[in-house]
Enzyme design. Structure first.
Site, PDB file in Angstrom:
ATOM      1  N   ASP A  10     -45.298 -44.891 -33.970  1.00 33.22           N
ATOM      2  CA  ASP A  10     -44.478 -44.386 -32.869  1.00 33.22           C
ATOM      3  C   ASP A  10     -44.418 -45.510 -31.831  1.00 33.22           C
ATOM      4  O   ASP A  10     -45.397 -45.786 -31.153  1.00 33.22           O
ATOM      5  CB  ASP A  10     -45.130 -43.128 -32.280  1.00 33.22           C
ATOM      6  CG  ASP A  10     -44.439 -42.644 -31.012  1.00 33.22           C
ATOM      7  OD1 ASP A  10     -43.399 -43.220 -30.633  1.00 33.22           O
ATOM      8  OD2 ASP A  10     -44.938 -41.676 -30.397  1.00 33.22           O
ATOM      9  N   LYS A  72     -38.627 -50.662 -24.210  1.00 35.39           N
ATOM     10  CA  LYS A  72     -37.773 -49.878 -25.113  1.00 35.39           C
ATOM     11  C   LYS A  72     -36.413 -49.580 -24.474  1.00 35.39           C
ATOM     12  O   LYS A  72     -35.416 -49.430 -25.174  1.00 35.39           O
ATOM     13  CB  LYS A  72     -38.493 -48.578 -25.463  1.00 35.39           C
ATOM     14  CG  LYS A  72     -37.884 -47.780 -26.600  1.00 35.39           C
ATOM     15  CD  LYS A  72     -38.823 -46.649 -26.949  1.00 35.39           C
ATOM     16  CE  LYS A  72     -38.280 -45.744 -28.046  1.00 35.39           C
ATOM     17  NZ  LYS A  72     -39.264 -44.698 -28.356  1.00 35.39           N
ATOM     18  N   GLU A 173     -37.541 -39.421 -33.770  1.00 33.71           N
ATOM     19  CA  GLU A 173     -38.800 -38.906 -33.219  1.00 33.71           C
ATOM     20  C   GLU A 173     -38.930 -37.385 -33.287  1.00 33.71           C
ATOM     21  O   GLU A 173     -39.957 -36.881 -33.758  1.00 33.71           O
ATOM     22  CB  GLU A 173     -38.986 -39.436 -31.786  1.00 33.71           C
ATOM     23  CG  GLU A 173     -39.386 -40.902 -31.814  1.00 33.71           C
ATOM     24  CD  GLU A 173     -39.050 -41.670 -30.553  1.00 33.71           C
ATOM     25  OE1 GLU A 173     -38.664 -41.052 -29.552  1.00 33.71           O
ATOM     26  OE2 GLU A 173     -39.182 -42.912 -30.568  1.00 33.71           O
ATOM     27  N   ASP A 195     -37.915 -33.119 -26.937  1.00 33.10           N
ATOM     28  CA  ASP A 195     -38.752 -34.318 -26.852  1.00 33.10           C
ATOM     29  C   ASP A 195     -38.413 -35.112 -25.595  1.00 33.10           C
ATOM     30  O   ASP A 195     -37.422 -35.834 -25.561  1.00 33.10           O
ATOM     31  CB  ASP A 195     -38.528 -35.150 -28.132  1.00 33.10           C
ATOM     32  CG  ASP A 195     -39.360 -36.443 -28.146  1.00 33.10           C
ATOM     33  OD1 ASP A 195     -40.038 -36.730 -27.141  1.00 33.10           O
ATOM     34  OD2 ASP A 195     -39.311 -37.143 -29.171  1.00 33.10           O
TER      35      ASP A 195
END
Lengths: 633, 235
Positions: A10, A72, A173, A195
């Site tokens: 992850d 990210k 994810e 999420d």
């Protein structure tokens, strides 16, 4: 020989994790600090060595210009996409950045692209896994936000390659999270996965059917997360400090980093308690103190949290489902610890969401499950299959700057579409195609993925050629294009110009560059290990000198040992691990008789020929073989 | 049966079925086939979607690239192509409208080209794309357009006319009812078509084909109307 382990990673905005399937259970592999979470922070220390994770965090405050977090957010983006980000995050771009170029971020006086910085994080995770298995790890499943576009996915894949990992699959994810939950549930029904992480938000709706995890719809925002709440709190603190104390510290990187750390701690505290205190020490001995209640916090965060409602509604609409038709809701991502977020999800899906699995770890655990499936499966994952979708429609620009959608969002992937093109002019040899991703009508409002040039169309009158172009979105959500002229049967050559992204050559050269850093890493680790070993043997020698056996040695033997000891102490201070090892071996040889004498007679016979450090049983750690050697194989 | 392909398995040489070798089970390169053939279905429109879903799951378990993650690159490639075909086919066939449109295209009707040419022409000339109003809607469309125009005018002036809004809502639900009813009507055509597949004359088939085409056009027309009403009400 058992096949090589495939790990699940992850790669998060705030934290990253690596996990694998131990028997029937996915488990997170801790770092050498014993912690499961590796903060996605990368720093360059004063010796220009890359530091990742918890040990890099102090650089955020001490030398903010040599550290970076939330990288990210910049993956697969161009300079014109990140103007908002630049206002809120201390990203330092290279001075000579051009539009259309892959971003380059400054750390100290070096520059790195976002995939390279992500690769540093991945390499740390790879190393953690290698240490754990004591074996090389070269294959991984990496998770990405479901709403990541093609360029963001490609950038993540590139990061894997640069880190020396073969990325067997990019998994979304929320889907990964559902796999982790699905392991022990094994039931049929409709699940909504909400999420909200550090920098991205995803909502996915899945249908579970006898082990098939079929995503029906997905939506989200790749620039929405806990980071945004932090930035809001930072701004308020900065305003306060300016207003109440007359201090403008907004341009002081160190002060901003200190404030950031404090507001994050406050945010976390407020999930558990009704109020907390901000107490920030500023330079010059001044303090900024403020009480903040959960109510105040919730009021502030409300507009950010509410930005998740739109995507949820759209996902339900696309799935043609009403909230009451959702069987289960699952919470993923650290930001779902905020009580207000939980309340929103409960309200939206009219049920209490599941929180049984740690929201920070569940995505990595799911990635490990998918890794297990890809490696052939086990009893736990037997019959499990993930059918995911593409989050955004794929389109082609047609006359008038309009997007002609050829693969609609929420299509199960792999998915394909075939388009036919012809020429407008006699003998025209090239046809240009502009590929877009997004939902908007006009090409300019969609994300430009690439411009393709079909070359070598055989000379024919205008309108005669029939060029078949096949677009295929693979199981990673990444686009592939191939073309053929049908009348001549000739494969047309395609020149791909990704709108943002690294070319293959660039990635190759980054892989080579990364070896330089890896070489440094490798050397450093060798030195550390050799020094540890030297310390052990020197300690054992000190102990030996106090034993009666020492007196039994001749004075020449004692002199020789003293000489070897001095040599090892000298060489230990330098960073030539090979020289340290040679000195250790020499001292081991020189102390062989001492070791023998130290044993009592019975044991001494049994252990004849053992060296000093081996005789000193129990204290010496098992010989640590350099795990990371695999990096270079 | 589509399974009666004449090629042989690349791996073991046995004569094979379309997707896998019947002897050794290995995935095969995709052969050009329409979506009905892919699922081993006759080219008929009445379709048991629950059965289709089951078949989709069965084939997904065998064809998905996840299953071939450790295989040779060539097999991975075929699995990707085969499963993309599977997904495309399933997506098209499970939806009644997409399925009908797809069949009409297989029967030589150029649906997309029709609308695409019309759209591009309209764009080039700057004219509003003309659509033939279905005769049974003529009266209603006339009235509706007047009311829409009135509502837009009122909104521009900042006025509010609840009675007019109510009228429009009524129109809208009326249209939505018609829209739904068309699906039932379409199913009637499906039955006719399916009967003709095995034993009908070419003329009969063309007749039903054109009826379906006409129905789809009417349906699109109504859909656009509903969209217009929604836009006017929301803005």
């Amino acid at each position: 020989m058992p096949s090589e382990r495939i790990v699940g990673i992850d790669l998060g905005t705030t934290n990253s994790l690596v996990a694998f399937m131990e028997g029937d259970t996915p488990v997170v592999i801790p770092g050498d600090d014993g912690l499961n979470l590796v903060p996605s922070v990368v720093a360059l220390d004063e010796r220009d060595q890359i530091i990742v994770g918890n040990s890099a965090r102090k650089y955020l405050i001490e030398t903010p210009e040599r550290a970076v977090y939330s990288i990210k957010r910049l993956m697969g983006r161009g300079i014109e996409d990140i103007q908002e980000e630049l206002k809120l995050f201390p990203f330092r771009l290279a001075a000579d950045m051009q539009a259309g170029e892959v971003l380059r971020i400054k750390l100290g006086d070096k520059t790195f692209t976002p995939p390279e910085i992500s690769a540093f994080i991945l390499r740390q995770l790879k190393r953690n896994a290698e240490r754990f298995f004591n074996a090389p790890v070269t294959k991984a499943v990496i998770t990405v936000p479901a709403y990541f576009n093609d360029a963001q996915r490609q950038a993540t894949k590139d990061a894997g390659r640069i880190a020396g990992l073969e990325v067997l699959r990019l998994v979304n994810e929320p889907t990964a999270a559902s796999l982790a939950y699905g392991l022990d549930k094994k039931q049929n029904g409709v699940v909504a996965v909400y999420d909200l992480g550090g920098g991205t938000f995803d909502i996915s709706i899945l249908k579970l059917h006898d082990g098939i995890f079929e995503v029906i719809s997905t939506n989200g925002d790749t620039h929405l997360g806990g980071d945004d709440i932090d930035n809001l709190l930072i701004r308020i603190a900065l305003d306060d400090i300016k207003g109440d104390m007359g201090l403008d510290v907004s341009r002081n990187g160190e002060a901003v980093a200190t404030i950031r750390k404090a507001v994050i701690e406050a945010k976390i505290a407020l999930s558990a308690q009704p109020s907390t205190k901000l107490d920030i020490e500023l330079s010059g001995g001044k303090r900024y103190q403020r009480e903040i209640t959960r109510e105040q916090f919730e009021q502030l965060a409300q507009p950010i949290i509410e930005r998740t409602i739109g995507p949820c509604k759209q996902a339900l609409k696309d799935a043609k489902l009403k909230p009451e038709q959702i069987g289960e809701a699952v919470l993923v991502g650290g930001s779902t610890r905020i009580p207000k977020v939980r309340a929103l999800v409960e309200d939206m899906f009219q049920r209490t969401p599941h929180t049984d699995l740690n929201p920070d770890e569940v995505v990595a655990l799911g990635a490990a499950v998918q890794a297990n499936i890809l490696s052939g499966g086990s009893t736990a994952t037997e019959n499990m299959l993930l059918l995911d979708v593409t989050p955004l429609s794929l389109g082609i620009e047609v006359a008038g700057g309009v997007t002609d959608k050829i693969i609609l969002r929420n299509s199960t992937i792999p998915a394909s579409a075939t388009q036919y093109y012809t020429t407008q002019v006699d003998g025209q040899a090239n046809v240009a195609i502009h590929v877009l991703q997004g939902e908007r009508e006009l090409a300019k409002d969609c994300r430009s993925l690439a411009r393709f040039d079909l070359r070598g169309v055989p000379p024919m009158p205008a309108g005669m050629p029939r060029i078949e172009v096949k677009f295929l979105i693979d199981a990673n959500g990444i686009l592939h294009v191939s073309a053929r002229e049908q009348r001549s049967g000739k494969e047309a050559e395609i020149e791909v110009q990704p709108s943002y992204g690294l070319t293959d050559d660039q990635v190759e050269s980054m892989i080579l560059d990364s070896f330089d850093y890896a070489e440094e890493d490798f050397r450093q680790r060798q030195v550390i290990e050799a020094c540890n070993e030297a310390e052990t043997i020197l300690a054992a020698l000190d102990k030996g000198k106090k034993s009666p056996a020492w007196e039994q040695l001749t004075s020449d033997e004692r002199k020789q040992i003293a000489k070897l000891q001095k040599a090892l102490n000298q060489v230990k201070a330098e960073d030539d691990y090979e020289a340290i090892r040679r000195a250790i071996d020499a001292l081991n040889q020189g102390t062989m008789r001492l070791a023998e004498l130290m044993m009592d007679s019975a044991v001494a016979t049994a252990l004849k020929g053992k060296t000093m450090d081996q005789a000193d049983l129990g204290e010496r750690p098992q010989a640590g073989h350099p795990v990371a050697k695999a990096d270079f194989e | 049966m589509p399974g009666e392909a004449t090629s042989t398995c690349w791996s073991c040489g046995t004569m094979r079925a379309v997707h896998f070798c019947s002897a050794c089970g290995k995935v095969q390169p995709p052969v050009p086939a329409d979506y009905f053939t892919f699922f081993a279905l006759p080219r008929k429109l009445s379709l048991d979607t629950a059965l289709l879903e089951r078949e989709f799951y069965v084939l997904s378990r065998k064809l998905h690239p996840d299953v071939y993650a450790q295989s040779q690159p060539q097999e991975q490639e075929w699995s990707m192509e085969q499963s993309s075909l599977l997904n495309d086919a399933y997506r098209t066939l499970k939806d009644p409208i997409k399925r009908t449109e797809y069949l009409l295209r297989l029967e030589g009707v150029e649906l997309e080209e029709q609308s695409k040419t019309a759209t591009e022409k309209a764009r080039a000339t700057g004219e509003v794309k003309k659509q033939v109003v279905p005769p049974d809607l003529l009266e209603e469309v006339f009235e509706l357009n007047m009311q829409l125009e009135e509502l837009r005018m009122q909104k521009k002036m900042g006025e509010d006319d609840p009675a007019l809004v109510e009228e429009l809502r009524k129109h809208k639900s009326n249209l939505e009812e018609k829209y739904e009813a068309l699906l039932a009507e379409l199913k009637g055509h499906w039955n006719q078509w399916d009967k003709l597949v095995d034993s009908g004359s070419e003329d009969d088939r063309i007749k039903v084909r054109n009826q379906m085409l006409d129905l789809l056009n009417r349906r699109n027309y109504i859909r656009n109307l509903v969209r217009d009403v929604n836009e006017a009400l929301e803005n």
